[in-house]
Design a protein around this motif. Structure first.
Motif, PDB file in Angstrom:
ATOM      1  N   ASP A  33      74.128 -18.884  25.900  1.00 33.90           N
ATOM      2  CA  ASP A  33      73.668 -18.143  26.273  1.00 33.90           C
ATOM      3  C   ASP A  33      74.515 -17.225  27.216  1.00 33.90           C
ATOM      4  OD1 ASP A  33      70.876 -17.892  27.892  1.00 33.90           O
ATOM      5  OD2 ASP A  33      71.963 -17.632  29.879  1.00 33.90           O
ATOM      6  N   ALA A  34      75.494 -17.188  27.551  1.00 33.43           N
ATOM      7  CA  ALA A  34      75.501 -15.961  28.274  1.00 33.43           C
ATOM      8  C   ALA A  34      76.426 -14.655  27.845  1.00 33.43           C
ATOM      9  CB  ALA A  34      76.950 -16.768  29.789  1.00 33.43           C
ATOM     10  N   LEU A  47      86.517 -18.552  31.600  1.00 34.80           N
ATOM     11  CA  LEU A  47      85.999 -19.686  32.290  1.00 34.80           C
ATOM     12  C   LEU A  47      86.395 -20.347  33.164  1.00 34.80           C
ATOM     13  CD1 LEU A  47      83.987 -21.297  30.346  1.00 34.80           C
ATOM     14  CD2 LEU A  47      85.033 -22.211  28.745  1.00 34.80           C
ATOM     15  N   ILE A  48      87.497 -21.252  33.422  1.00 32.30           N
ATOM     16  CA  ILE A  48      87.569 -21.908  34.368  1.00 32.30           C
ATOM     17  C   ILE A  48      87.022 -21.025  35.726  1.00 32.30           C
ATOM     18  CG2 ILE A  48      89.819 -22.255  36.231  1.00 32.30           C
ATOM     19  CD1 ILE A  48      91.563 -22.570  33.573  1.00 32.30           C
ATOM     20  N   GLU A  49      86.778 -19.978  35.638  1.00 32.83           N
ATOM     21  CA  GLU A  49      86.634 -19.008  37.061  1.00 32.83           C
ATOM     22  C   GLU A  49      84.974 -19.583  37.021  1.00 32.83           C
ATOM     23  OE1 GLU A  49      87.299 -14.807  39.681  1.00 32.83           O
ATOM     24  OE2 GLU A  49      88.748 -15.142  38.126  1.00 32.83           O
ATOM     25  N   LEU A  50      84.364 -19.179  36.278  1.00 29.77           N
ATOM     26  CA  LEU A  50      82.628 -19.467  35.845  1.00 29.77           C
ATOM     27  C   LEU A  50      82.346 -20.921  36.224  1.00 29.77           C
ATOM     28  CD1 LEU A  50      82.077 -17.062  32.680  1.00 29.77           C
ATOM     29  CD2 LEU A  50      80.954 -16.629  34.965  1.00 29.77           C
ATOM     30  N   ARG A 233      71.391 -19.484  37.139  1.00 34.41           N
ATOM     31  CA  ARG A 233      70.963 -18.768  36.003  1.00 34.41           C
ATOM     32  C   ARG A 233      71.796 -20.182  34.393  1.00 34.41           C
ATOM     33  NH1 ARG A 233      72.993 -13.735  31.773  1.00 34.41           N
ATOM     34  NH2 ARG A 233      72.727 -15.200  30.186  1.00 34.41           N
ATOM     35  N   ALA A 234      72.842 -20.558  35.344  1.00 29.31           N
ATOM     36  CA  ALA A 234      74.116 -21.089  34.137  1.00 29.31           C
ATOM     37  C   ALA A 234      73.406 -22.929  34.590  1.00 29.31           C
ATOM     38  CB  ALA A 234      75.108 -20.990  34.755  1.00 29.31           C
ATOM     39  N   LEU A 235      72.458 -23.525  35.671  1.00 27.71           N
ATOM     40  CA  LEU A 235      71.997 -24.661  35.444  1.00 27.71           C
ATOM     41  C   LEU A 235      70.586 -24.866  35.675  1.00 27.71           C
ATOM     42  CD1 LEU A 235      73.665 -25.424  39.286  1.00 27.71           C
ATOM     43  CD2 LEU A 235      74.523 -26.312  37.395  1.00 27.71           C
ATOM     44  N   THR A 236      70.332 -23.731  35.782  1.00 27.01           N
ATOM     45  CA  THR A 236      68.671 -23.682  34.969  1.00 27.01           C
ATOM     46  C   THR A 236      68.851 -23.729  33.088  1.00 27.01           C
ATOM     47  OG1 THR A 236      67.499 -22.121  36.327  1.00 27.01           O
ATOM     48  CG2 THR A 236      66.232 -22.111  34.585  1.00 27.01           C
ATOM     49  N   ALA A 279      72.708 -11.742  37.701  1.00 27.91           N
ATOM     50  CA  ALA A 279      73.772 -12.724  36.801  1.00 27.91           C
ATOM     51  C   ALA A 279      74.917 -12.281  35.962  1.00 27.91           C
ATOM     52  CB  ALA A 279      72.885 -14.014  36.134  1.00 27.91           C
ATOM     53  N   GLU A 280      73.958 -10.660  35.462  1.00 29.31           N
ATOM     54  CA  GLU A 280      74.819 -10.271  34.604  1.00 29.31           C
ATOM     55  C   GLU A 280      75.640  -9.389  35.152  1.00 29.31           C
ATOM     56  OE1 GLU A 280      74.436  -9.257  30.896  1.00 29.31           O
ATOM     57  OE2 GLU A 280      74.107 -11.530  31.273  1.00 29.31           O
ATOM     58  N   GLU A 281      75.810  -8.626  36.341  1.00 28.29           N
ATOM     59  CA  GLU A 281      76.148  -8.537  37.385  1.00 28.29           C
ATOM     60  C   GLU A 281      77.435  -9.562  37.794  1.00 28.29           C
ATOM     61  OE1 GLU A 281      76.783  -6.193  42.062  1.00 28.29           O
ATOM     62  OE2 GLU A 281      74.531  -7.077  40.537  1.00 28.29           O
ATOM     63  N   HIS A 282      77.101 -10.797  37.889  1.00 29.26           N
ATOM     64  CA  HIS A 282      78.163 -11.274  38.654  1.00 29.26           C
ATOM     65  C   HIS A 282      79.275 -11.635  37.056  1.00 29.26           C
ATOM     66  CE1 HIS A 282      80.736 -14.870  40.220  1.00 29.26           C
ATOM     67  NE2 HIS A 282      80.482 -15.899  38.835  1.00 29.26           N
ATOM     68  N   LEU A 283      78.813 -12.143  35.947  1.00 33.29           N
ATOM     69  CA  LEU A 283      80.228 -11.340  34.412  1.00 33.29           C
ATOM     70  C   LEU A 283      80.706 -10.393  34.293  1.00 33.29           C
ATOM     71  CD1 LEU A 283      77.302 -13.128  32.027  1.00 33.29           C
ATOM     72  CD2 LEU A 283      78.869 -14.129  32.730  1.00 33.29           C
ATOM     73  N   ASN A 284      80.210  -9.402  34.333  1.00 34.76           N
ATOM     74  CA  ASN A 284      80.813  -7.618  34.547  1.00 34.76           C
ATOM     75  C   ASN A 284      81.420  -7.779  35.176  1.00 34.76           C
ATOM     76  OD1 ASN A 284      79.218  -6.905  32.812  1.00 34.76           O
ATOM     77  ND2 ASN A 284      77.319  -6.383  34.413  1.00 34.76           N
ATOM     78  N   LEU A 285      81.532  -8.481  36.622  1.00 34.59           N
ATOM     79  CA  LEU A 285      82.299  -8.251  37.459  1.00 34.59           C
ATOM     80  C   LEU A 285      83.877  -8.805  37.440  1.00 34.59           C
ATOM     81  CD1 LEU A 285      80.482  -8.426  40.617  1.00 34.59           C
ATOM     82  CD2 LEU A 285      81.564  -6.467  40.171  1.00 34.59           C
ATOM     83  N   LEU A 286      83.226 -10.816  37.132  1.00 35.95           N
ATOM     84  CA  LEU A 286      84.445 -11.095  36.054  1.00 35.95           C
ATOM     85  C   LEU A 286      84.837 -10.738  34.949  1.00 35.95           C
ATOM     86  CD1 LEU A 286      85.785 -13.272  36.946  1.00 35.95           C
ATOM     87  CD2 LEU A 286      84.365 -15.192  35.740  1.00 35.95           C
TER      88      LEU A 286
END
Length: 326
Positions: A33-34, A47-50, A233-236, A279-286
């Motif tokens: 998904d992500a 992935l661990i941090e996510l 998003r991940a849990l949904t 949620a995409e902002e979180h992915l971008n930051l990480l």
């Protein structure tokens, strides 16, 4: 704003405590998904941090990705002391097959066509082979209407053939297209639904999904933290994926008028797009610190759940709870 964030965090924490995600399954969910729309690769440390905020510790994650590699779901690349993971060819194919069921659902039109799979005995290994094929076909949505006879109410010959090819049984089974001809005189296939598919169990799961995630949608506001949005998003999607991959997704004509899957799918799509940007902002930051392996989102991601409705996304997040309780 703080009250809303606190409410949402309480809902997230309660769900994680009540029904913690399995590490292996969550990894597959996130990669499909992500991570997939951004190139498909992720460093193990990222992935661990996510997943750590989702209740998965480092030791459990390392064990899980090791097993997913052994099961040909993932492949890994060593870069010095670092490991890069992505879906394997087999994992990518299984994810593609699942994507239509997750994000699109059943076709709205059905012409009464069926796909049948007929399995004869397979010599001395008959029992084990038949059990394996049965498990794979049921996972693909087929129902067992008689011993050695499986049916799905739409043209899914390619899915059946992929299952048989995977098990090296293409020459040991018949894949047929069919059309019901009784027309009210004699046994009607619809009368076999409860025998072939556990729709009552699936209906309960859809209702539980709505009961769990409608309050999350109601608790959203434009100022929630990106990390919270990603958790939602991940849990949904993780829970949604778990349900729909056990749902045969029968044509609308074969379902009850009050089928809870319709409301649940509408809720899932609305929630998905309501928190997508954060949620995409979180992915971008990480992950954006590695532009070689983390790319801009591919256009196909914006076609999920019928396509993004930016006019709806601009409205305050709310959900008609009376509608959810139908």
């Amino acid at each position: 704003m703080q009250d809303s964030q606190s409410t949402l965090q309480h809902l997230i924490s309660s769900l994680l405590e009540r029904d913690p995600p399995r590490a292996k399954s969550l990894c597959v969910t996130l990669l499909g998904d992500a991570i997939g729309p951004h190139g498909g690769s992720i460093w193990l440390s990222d992935l661990i941090e996510l997943v750590t905020p989702l209740g998965i510790n480092e030791r459990l994650l390392r064990t899980s990705v090791f097993r997913l590699v052994a099961q040909d779901w993932l492949q890994s690349e060593r870069h010095g002391r670092r490991s890069l993971y992505r879906l394997s060819e087999n994992g990518s194919e299984l994810t593609r097959q699942a994507s239509g069921r997750i994000y699109d659902g059943s076709p709205t039109q059905w012409e009464g066509d069926w796909t049948l799979v007929l399995l004869p005995r397979f010599g001395n290994s008959s029992l084990s082979k038949r059990s394996e094929v049965r498990r794979e076909l049921i996972w693909a949505g087929f129902g067992a209407i008689a011993p050695g006879v499986f049916a799905l109410p739409r043209n899914q010959a390619s899915v059946a053939q992929k299952v048989l090819s995977k098990l090296k049984l293409s020459n040991n089974a018949l894949v047929l297209s069919a059309h019901e001809l009784n027309e009210g005189n004699g046994l009607i296939i619809n009368s076999l639904i409860s025998q072939c598919w556990d729709l009552e169990g699936v209906a309960r799961q859809y209702q539980d999904f709505t009961d769990t995630f409608a309050p999350m949608l109601a608790a959203l506001n434009p100022n929630i933290r990106p990390s919270q949005a990603f958790a939602v998003r991940a849990l949904t999607i993780h829970e949604w994926r778990r349900i729909v991959l056990h749902d045969p997704q029968l044509p609308v004509q074969m379902l009850p008028a009050d089928w809870p899957g319709h409301v649940a799918r509408e809720l899932c799509g609305e929630l998905y797009w309501a928190i997508f940007d954060q949620a995409e902002e979180h992915l971008n930051l990480l992950l954006d610190k590695d532009p070689i392996h983390y790319q801009a989102a591919k256009p196909y991601v914006f076609e999920r759940f019928g396509g993004r409705d930016d006019t709806a996304a601009a409205k305050p997040a709310a959900y008609n709870l009376m509608k959810c309780s139908r």
